[in-house]
Design a protein around this motif. Sequence first.
Motif, PDB file in Angstrom:
ATOM      1  N   HIS A 166      63.688   9.246  -7.672  1.00  0.00           N
ATOM      2  CA  HIS A 166      62.756   8.434  -8.468  1.00  0.00           C
ATOM      3  C   HIS A 166      62.818   8.813  -9.944  1.00  0.00           C
ATOM      4  O   HIS A 166      62.730   7.967 -10.825  1.00  0.00           O
ATOM      5  N   ARG A 167      62.964  10.088 -10.183  1.00  0.00           N
ATOM      6  CA  ARG A 167      62.949  10.572 -11.568  1.00  0.00           C
ATOM      7  C   ARG A 167      64.082   9.950 -12.393  1.00  0.00           C
ATOM      8  O   ARG A 167      63.916   9.616 -13.553  1.00  0.00           O
ATOM      9  N   HIS A 168      65.238   9.787 -11.765  1.00  0.00           N
ATOM     10  CA  HIS A 168      66.413   9.306 -12.504  1.00  0.00           C
ATOM     11  C   HIS A 168      66.656   7.805 -12.348  1.00  0.00           C
ATOM     12  O   HIS A 168      67.589   7.274 -12.955  1.00  0.00           O
ATOM     13  N   LEU A 169      65.857   7.144 -11.525  1.00  0.00           N
ATOM     14  CA  LEU A 169      66.083   5.725 -11.250  1.00  0.00           C
ATOM     15  C   LEU A 169      65.996   4.891 -12.535  1.00  0.00           C
ATOM     16  O   LEU A 169      65.042   5.030 -13.302  1.00  0.00           O
ATOM     17  N   ARG A 170      67.009   4.023 -12.766  1.00  0.00           N
ATOM     18  CA  ARG A 170      67.009   3.200 -13.984  1.00  0.00           C
ATOM     19  C   ARG A 170      67.109   1.735 -13.615  1.00  0.00           C
ATOM     20  O   ARG A 170      67.676   1.378 -12.576  1.00  0.00           O
ATOM     21  N   ASP A 171      66.583   0.856 -14.502  1.00  0.00           N
ATOM     22  CA  ASP A 171      66.659  -0.580 -14.249  1.00  0.00           C
ATOM     23  C   ASP A 171      67.956  -1.130 -14.841  1.00  0.00           C
ATOM     24  O   ASP A 171      68.783  -0.371 -15.383  1.00  0.00           O
ATOM     25  N   ALA A 172      68.113  -2.487 -14.775  1.00  0.00           N
ATOM     26  CA  ALA A 172      69.360  -3.112 -15.223  1.00  0.00           C
ATOM     27  C   ALA A 172      69.620  -2.830 -16.705  1.00  0.00           C
ATOM     28  O   ALA A 172      70.771  -2.815 -17.154  1.00  0.00           O
TER      29      ALA A 172
END
Length: 479
Positions: free
Chosen positions: A311-317
């Motif tokens: 979750h910490r590193h999750l990025r959007d488009a």
Amino acid sequence: MTKPVRAIQARIDQLRERFAALGQAHVFAAWDRLDTADRQALLDQAAGLEPHLEELLKAERDAVAALSSARSDVLEPVDAVVLPEHGGDPARREAGRTRGEAIQAEGRVAAFVVAGGQGTRLGYPGPKGGFPIGPVTDRCLFELLGLKLRGLSRRSGCPIPWYVMTSEATDAATRALFEKSAYFGLPPEDVFIFPQDMVPAFDFDSRLLMATPGRIFESPNGHGGSLTALDSSGALRDMERRGVDTIFYYQVDNPLVKIADPVYLGLHDEARAEMSCKVIRKRDPDAKWGVVARINGRIGIVEYTELDDEHRHLRDADGELVYWAGSPAIHILSTDFVRRVAANASTILPFHASRKVVPHVDSDGRAVQPTEPNGIKLERFVFDALPAAERVCIVEASAPEEFSPVKNAEGPESPAMARCDLMAVYRRWLEAAGLELPEDRLVEIDHSRIDGPEEAAAVGLKSLAEASDFIRVAPGTRA
Ligand code: UTP
């Protein structure tokens, strides 16, 4: 024995039995060696603790169990009113400002600073609020925050009452500082200082730790304790008497806080929120801020340590962090909501455990200064109230403008960083006023006179020399 002496002895026996039944007989181990004053002090402390002891022991067991149990929360990102530079609607913010200014002018707003923490990381010998932060004047955090309130009251034409939460660790020194400094120019009747509750610490066998042979070790019960203390101290009643229904909550260690920011107040009010959060955009996934997120469907804050790597590193488009909404602990709460939280504190505000180094005395009364964590401290967190709120409004703030906390003596989040960030803000105000400040100058502005770039421009100064008492400049490049 006379009758009163017998009654006192019976009370002592009763307390000792109760503590022994709960596995805490050692609290009275030094009784025979204590003098009369110490005995009385221990009795008073034990009598104050006794009605809550069983509940506290259960809270301690639950909190310790939670430390080692894996959480399986379902997380989702939250919607926020974002800054115009991130696609937010400037008109919506302006409408918020107008609404917020009106609420303030109606006298519905109180400022509430929590200043009961022990500031262990900073290591300052005194309450953190007394820490010298002014880049030129060395004025302390409390004074800086007090000047901001004076500026606000001047602008809105309405005094803003200031509620200052201390703890046993900071109360006497804070009161002395306010007295000595003539309440930083604020009307004393508009400053309400009150202490939060203390809570004992335990060893790893759930036994109360002793600070001295005649004193149970206690520490402040966390910033979440502010919500119960507002009620038990009479602060909520005082607010009611003044017609205050909206509380602006902030921490003593952020000199950049925009107290009672009208945009935030207005958006909170428009959303009919019970509790609101300011958030700042996290660019670095490893920035150690909790993030505001939907946790199992309810808005809350996930602590930095509890946000897993995925979750910490999750990025959007667009490459932005999905969980970007870092919390600087700047909240708005309705008084009705605080009342409800305080009445249901044991469920809404559970204690959290942390393993800490707790200096104490052993069963023979010898002082022990551990080098490794040896005890469990319990704390309540203010953000645990969020999931209990029916409506929450989340508003993005600009970090360099509004958040630079003083946590550590050096490095990140240190006084030096906070002074630099403060001076960067002042420089922008001076630029807005068309005033030039050479690079090799320190600068500080008195918020009671100028509080923002618009005011700096409106003063119409032709040179800095004209403002020597409220814009202070000194040689130097580093604070
Ligand atoms: P921190 O959690 O950063 O704690 O508090 P601290 O005491 O300032 O510093 P450390 O962790 O010991 O180094 C954030 C804010 O919450 C207040 C603090 O005074 C600070 O404004 N606080 C914290 C309380 O008022 N009471 C508490 O029990 C804990």
